[in-house]
Scaffold this motif. Sequence first.
Motif, PDB file in Angstrom:
ATOM      1  N   PHE A 195       0.841  -1.196   0.000  1.00  0.00           N
ATOM      2  CA  PHE A 195       0.000   0.000   0.000  1.00  0.00           C
ATOM      3  C   PHE A 195       0.874   1.242   0.000  1.00  0.00           C
ATOM      4  O   PHE A 195       2.073   1.192   0.298  1.00  0.00           O
ATOM      5  CB  PHE A 195      -0.919   0.019   1.225  1.00  0.00           C
ATOM      6  CG  PHE A 195      -0.222   0.438   2.500  1.00  0.00           C
ATOM      7  CD1 PHE A 195      -0.259   1.768   2.932  1.00  0.00           C
ATOM      8  CD2 PHE A 195       0.505  -0.469   3.256  1.00  0.00           C
ATOM      9  CE1 PHE A 195       0.398   2.167   4.101  1.00  0.00           C
ATOM     10  CE2 PHE A 195       1.152  -0.091   4.410  1.00  0.00           C
ATOM     11  CZ  PHE A 195       1.098   1.229   4.842  1.00  0.00           C
ATOM     12  N   LEU A 224      -5.282   9.999  -0.049  1.00  0.00           N
ATOM     13  CA  LEU A 224      -5.689   8.819  -0.813  1.00  0.00           C
ATOM     14  C   LEU A 224      -4.861   7.613  -0.386  1.00  0.00           C
ATOM     15  O   LEU A 224      -3.633   7.699  -0.281  1.00  0.00           O
ATOM     16  CB  LEU A 224      -5.502   9.060  -2.309  1.00  0.00           C
ATOM     17  CG  LEU A 224      -6.488  10.051  -2.935  1.00  0.00           C
ATOM     18  CD1 LEU A 224      -6.016  10.474  -4.317  1.00  0.00           C
ATOM     19  CD2 LEU A 224      -7.884   9.440  -3.014  1.00  0.00           C
ATOM     20  N   VAL A 234      -3.951   3.676  -1.309  1.00  0.00           N
ATOM     21  CA  VAL A 234      -3.977   2.690  -2.393  1.00  0.00           C
ATOM     22  C   VAL A 234      -3.401   1.381  -1.866  1.00  0.00           C
ATOM     23  O   VAL A 234      -2.259   1.342  -1.403  1.00  0.00           O
ATOM     24  CB  VAL A 234      -3.169   3.159  -3.613  1.00  0.00           C
ATOM     25  CG1 VAL A 234      -3.155   2.073  -4.694  1.00  0.00           C
ATOM     26  CG2 VAL A 234      -3.722   4.460  -4.161  1.00  0.00           C
ATOM     27  N   VAL A 288      -2.259   8.478 -10.071  1.00  0.00           N
ATOM     28  CA  VAL A 288      -3.227   8.807  -9.023  1.00  0.00           C
ATOM     29  C   VAL A 288      -3.316  10.317  -8.829  1.00  0.00           C
ATOM     30  O   VAL A 288      -4.415  10.876  -8.669  1.00  0.00           O
ATOM     31  CB  VAL A 288      -2.850   8.107  -7.698  1.00  0.00           C
ATOM     32  CG1 VAL A 288      -3.777   8.558  -6.570  1.00  0.00           C
ATOM     33  CG2 VAL A 288      -2.912   6.595  -7.861  1.00  0.00           C
ATOM     34  N   GLN A 316      -6.671  12.771  -8.886  1.00  0.00           N
ATOM     35  CA  GLN A 316      -7.001  12.886  -7.466  1.00  0.00           C
ATOM     36  C   GLN A 316      -8.331  13.585  -7.202  1.00  0.00           C
ATOM     37  O   GLN A 316      -8.954  13.378  -6.157  1.00  0.00           O
ATOM     38  CB  GLN A 316      -5.878  13.598  -6.719  1.00  0.00           C
ATOM     39  CG  GLN A 316      -5.585  15.004  -7.176  1.00  0.00           C
ATOM     40  CD  GLN A 316      -4.383  15.601  -6.448  1.00  0.00           C
ATOM     41  OE1 GLN A 316      -3.880  15.032  -5.478  1.00  0.00           O
ATOM     42  NE2 GLN A 316      -3.906  16.744  -6.911  1.00  0.00           N
ATOM     43  N   VAL A 365     -13.338   7.880  -6.576  1.00  0.00           N
ATOM     44  CA  VAL A 365     -12.376   6.826  -6.238  1.00  0.00           C
ATOM     45  C   VAL A 365     -12.461   5.646  -7.198  1.00  0.00           C
ATOM     46  O   VAL A 365     -11.443   4.998  -7.490  1.00  0.00           O
ATOM     47  CB  VAL A 365     -12.561   6.342  -4.780  1.00  0.00           C
ATOM     48  CG1 VAL A 365     -12.001   7.352  -3.802  1.00  0.00           C
ATOM     49  CG2 VAL A 365     -14.028   6.016  -4.482  1.00  0.00           C
ATOM     50  N   ILE A 377     -10.223   6.141 -10.123  1.00  0.00           N
ATOM     51  CA  ILE A 377      -8.804   5.926  -9.802  1.00  0.00           C
ATOM     52  C   ILE A 377      -8.495   4.438  -9.724  1.00  0.00           C
ATOM     53  O   ILE A 377      -7.484   3.975 -10.285  1.00  0.00           O
ATOM     54  CB  ILE A 377      -8.448   6.632  -8.490  1.00  0.00           C
ATOM     55  CG1 ILE A 377      -8.771   8.125  -8.561  1.00  0.00           C
ATOM     56  CG2 ILE A 377      -6.963   6.427  -8.179  1.00  0.00           C
ATOM     57  CD1 ILE A 377      -8.595   8.857  -7.248  1.00  0.00           C
ATOM     58  N   SER A 378      -9.336   3.678  -9.038  1.00  0.00           N
ATOM     59  CA  SER A 378      -9.054   2.250  -8.892  1.00  0.00           C
ATOM     60  C   SER A 378      -9.083   1.548 -10.245  1.00  0.00           C
ATOM     61  O   SER A 378      -8.249   0.678 -10.537  1.00  0.00           O
ATOM     62  CB  SER A 378     -10.040   1.597  -7.917  1.00  0.00           C
ATOM     63  OG  SER A 378     -11.376   1.744  -8.343  1.00  0.00           O
ATOM     64  N   ILE A 432      -5.850   2.372 -12.233  1.00  0.00           N
ATOM     65  CA  ILE A 432      -4.695   1.598 -11.770  1.00  0.00           C
ATOM     66  C   ILE A 432      -4.761   0.172 -12.286  1.00  0.00           C
ATOM     67  O   ILE A 432      -3.766  -0.383 -12.778  1.00  0.00           O
ATOM     68  CB  ILE A 432      -4.630   1.613 -10.230  1.00  0.00           C
ATOM     69  CG1 ILE A 432      -4.339   3.030  -9.718  1.00  0.00           C
ATOM     70  CG2 ILE A 432      -3.566   0.632  -9.717  1.00  0.00           C
ATOM     71  CD1 ILE A 432      -4.427   3.169  -8.213  1.00  0.00           C
ATOM     72  N   VAL A 434      -6.998  -3.996  -6.620  1.00  0.00           N
ATOM     73  CA  VAL A 434      -6.633  -2.694  -6.072  1.00  0.00           C
ATOM     74  C   VAL A 434      -7.819  -2.130  -5.307  1.00  0.00           C
ATOM     75  O   VAL A 434      -8.976  -2.305  -5.705  1.00  0.00           O
ATOM     76  CB  VAL A 434      -6.163  -1.724  -7.180  1.00  0.00           C
ATOM     77  CG1 VAL A 434      -7.238  -1.544  -8.231  1.00  0.00           C
ATOM     78  CG2 VAL A 434      -5.757  -0.381  -6.616  1.00  0.00           C
ATOM     79  N   VAL A 449      -8.859   1.614  -3.603  1.00  0.00           N
ATOM     80  CA  VAL A 449      -8.527   3.024  -3.403  1.00  0.00           C
ATOM     81  C   VAL A 449      -9.515   3.612  -2.413  1.00  0.00           C
ATOM     82  O   VAL A 449     -10.731   3.423  -2.540  1.00  0.00           O
ATOM     83  CB  VAL A 449      -8.571   3.808  -4.728  1.00  0.00           C
ATOM     84  CG1 VAL A 449      -8.354   5.302  -4.474  1.00  0.00           C
ATOM     85  CG2 VAL A 449      -7.518   3.277  -5.697  1.00  0.00           C
ATOM     86  N   ARG A 472     -10.470   7.259  -0.160  1.00  0.00           N
ATOM     87  CA  ARG A 472     -10.240   8.692   0.077  1.00  0.00           C
ATOM     88  C   ARG A 472     -10.724   9.021   1.481  1.00  0.00           C
ATOM     89  O   ARG A 472     -11.848   8.666   1.875  1.00  0.00           O
ATOM     90  CB  ARG A 472     -10.992   9.542  -0.939  1.00  0.00           C
ATOM     91  CG  ARG A 472     -10.857  11.047  -0.677  1.00  0.00           C
ATOM     92  CD  ARG A 472     -11.606  11.880  -1.710  1.00  0.00           C
ATOM     93  NE  ARG A 472     -10.870  11.951  -2.962  1.00  0.00           N
ATOM     94  CZ  ARG A 472     -11.322  11.510  -4.130  1.00  0.00           C
ATOM     95  NH1 ARG A 472     -12.520  10.911  -4.191  1.00  0.00           N
ATOM     96  NH2 ARG A 472     -10.609  11.641  -5.229  1.00  0.00           N
TER      97      ARG A 472
END
Length: 309
Positions: A179, A227, A229, A248, A252, A256, A259-260, A263, A301, A303, A305
Amino acid sequence: LVHRRVLTLSTKNCAVTPRYRRNDSVFNVTHLPQRVGSHTSSVQPEPTHSHRSVLPDFSQCVRWGATLQVSPWQVPHSSKVNKGGEDTYYVSSTVTSFGVFDGVGGWANRGVDPREYSLAISMQCEEAANKLHYTDPKEILKWAHNKVNEKAVLGSCTACLISVTSNKLQAINLGDSGFFVLRDGNIILRSVEQQHKFNFPYQLGFQSLDTPNEGDLYTTTLEDGDLIVVASDGVFDNVYLSELVALVTSLQSHPVQTISKAIADEAKYWGKKKEGNTPFSENARLNGFRFDGGKEDDITVIVARFRSD
């Protein structure tokens, strides 16, 4: 007793823009060791079979808690789609703890589905968080580990768990998942992978000498907008840390789940590449193996926040 050695992700000679790098050398695969488990008995276990797992629509799997917005995302290895891959995860009902577990693939050579153990551990961790109201990630993992061992489940897995109480983050990492916590584009905390030797991670499991006591513990104080991860090695083996940070950071302000997914997509893209440099290929060469390109693997993954009260 296996000597402990730590391998770190290299960020040498890599640009921060995703997908524009790694063309400086070409190597071929030469007898690369398979990721191995901890089984040492000469007795071959009977084959086991996981329940098939139909993956959900992860864009609809965002969980909201008092201070966290949490989005999991998974992309199974192309040969493991029918069972949902061998990675598992959980998010507690209060959305205060979550974790990623990676079943060690070497067990498949012994007739054991690597998903069995990672699924058992994740389910017990969820129970410890939901029903017993454990908040310390090490205590959650210890309880789950003991319960799974009582059932003599065959297999092994790595584990990375996060727990957030008020604005305090606690984490435990055992193995090569991991992480990091990002604040305004900068890493304020990150885990370091644990390896006995190349492609042989620390792992919980049947006849393994590794226990939650060998996991690395982390803590930090979170601020509004931070954040978190968490990911399996399917991410960290294929995408350099500097690239993850750039990706990321560029997203930002997005939800979320955006973002996930980004990735996971990035890891999938590089995992299928047959040439160029990746963290895994660099580590392979450092350990005397010729390997080029990405390492296709299950990808998980999460993510999160953080929002202050």
